[in-house]
Design a protein around this motif. Structure first.
Motif, mmCIF file in Angstrom:
data_model
loop_
_atom_site.group_PDB
_atom_site.id
_atom_site.type_symbol
_atom_site.label_atom_id
_atom_site.label_comp_id
_atom_site.label_asym_id
_atom_site.label_seq_id
_atom_site.Cartn_x
_atom_site.Cartn_y
_atom_site.Cartn_z
ATOM 1 N N ARG A 24 0.861 -1.184 0.000
ATOM 2 C CA ARG A 24 0.000 0.000 0.000
ATOM 3 C C ARG A 24 0.897 1.234 0.000
ATOM 4 O O ARG A 24 1.888 1.290 0.729
ATOM 5 N N LEU A 25 0.550 2.192 -0.833
ATOM 6 C CA LEU A 25 1.405 3.358 -1.051
ATOM 7 C C LEU A 25 1.645 4.154 0.223
ATOM 8 O O LEU A 25 2.774 4.541 0.509
ATOM 9 N N ARG A 26 0.609 4.390 1.001
ATOM 10 C CA ARG A 26 0.770 5.212 2.199
ATOM 11 C C ARG A 26 1.157 4.376 3.416
ATOM 12 O O ARG A 26 2.124 4.675 4.104
ATOM 13 N N GLU A 27 0.397 3.333 3.684
ATOM 14 C CA GLU A 27 0.597 2.568 4.913
ATOM 15 C C GLU A 27 1.882 1.743 4.910
ATOM 16 O O GLU A 27 2.611 1.728 5.895
ATOM 17 N N SER A 33 1.250 12.290 0.942
ATOM 18 C CA SER A 33 0.463 12.758 -0.207
ATOM 19 C C SER A 33 1.359 13.488 -1.202
ATOM 20 O O SER A 33 1.240 13.300 -2.410
ATOM 21 N N ALA A 60 -8.650 7.823 -6.159
ATOM 22 C CA ALA A 60 -9.267 7.066 -5.059
ATOM 23 C C ALA A 60 -8.939 5.577 -5.130
ATOM 24 O O ALA A 60 -8.828 4.921 -4.099
ATOM 25 N N THR A 61 -8.781 5.058 -6.332
ATOM 26 C CA THR A 61 -8.521 3.623 -6.471
ATOM 27 C C THR A 61 -7.035 3.284 -6.477
ATOM 28 O O THR A 61 -6.667 2.121 -6.527
ATOM 29 N N MET A 62 -6.187 4.283 -6.407
ATOM 30 C CA MET A 62 -4.743 4.087 -6.438
ATOM 31 C C MET A 62 -4.233 3.905 -5.000
ATOM 32 O O MET A 62 -3.793 4.850 -4.374
ATOM 33 N N THR A 63 -4.312 2.685 -4.495
ATOM 34 C CA THR A 63 -3.904 2.455 -3.109
ATOM 35 C C THR A 63 -2.622 1.639 -2.982
ATOM 36 O O THR A 63 -1.944 1.743 -1.979
ATOM 37 N N THR A 64 -2.292 0.846 -3.994
ATOM 38 C CA THR A 64 -1.079 0.028 -3.928
ATOM 39 C C THR A 64 -0.119 0.408 -5.051
ATOM 40 O O THR A 64 -0.504 1.083 -6.014
ATOM 41 N N ASP A 67 -1.576 -0.812 -8.180
ATOM 42 C CA ASP A 67 -2.635 0.056 -8.706
ATOM 43 C C ASP A 67 -2.033 1.214 -9.499
ATOM 44 O O ASP A 67 -2.530 1.573 -10.566
#
Length: 88
Positions: A24-27, A33, A60-64, A67
């Motif tokens: 996951r990009l953030r976690e 951001s 919104a769908t770009m989480t990993t 993605d």
């Protein structure tokens, strides 16, 4: 250089904690951001994608990492698909 290579290079540039597709990009990768926008901007520039063509849904769908790569891959192949359709 292919999309995966460029993406990995850009993630390393912003000091992401990893680059595997399921991260996951953030976690997991630890992107802020701002770092995510920097990576996306560089990818769009490299592959001649109009960043303003991306929708809120795209973001919104770009989480990993996967993605993000899929989004770029889809946008890179769109002009080729349109050109193929025009020549048929």
């Amino acid at each position: 250089m292919n999309i995966g290579d460029v993406l990995q290079k850009e993630l390393v540039r912003v000091k992401a904690k990893g680059t595997s597709p399921e991260m996951r990009l953030r976690e997991d990768a630890g992107l802020t951001s701002l770092a995510l926008i920097q990576v996306l901007t560089r990818l769009c520039t490299h592959f001649s994608i109009d960043i303003y063509s991306l929708s809120d849904r795209d973001f919104a769908t770009m989480t990993t990492v996967g993605d993000l790569e899929a989004l770029v891959r889809a946008r890179v192949s769109e002009p080729a698909a349109a050109a193929d359709a025009g020549s048929a």
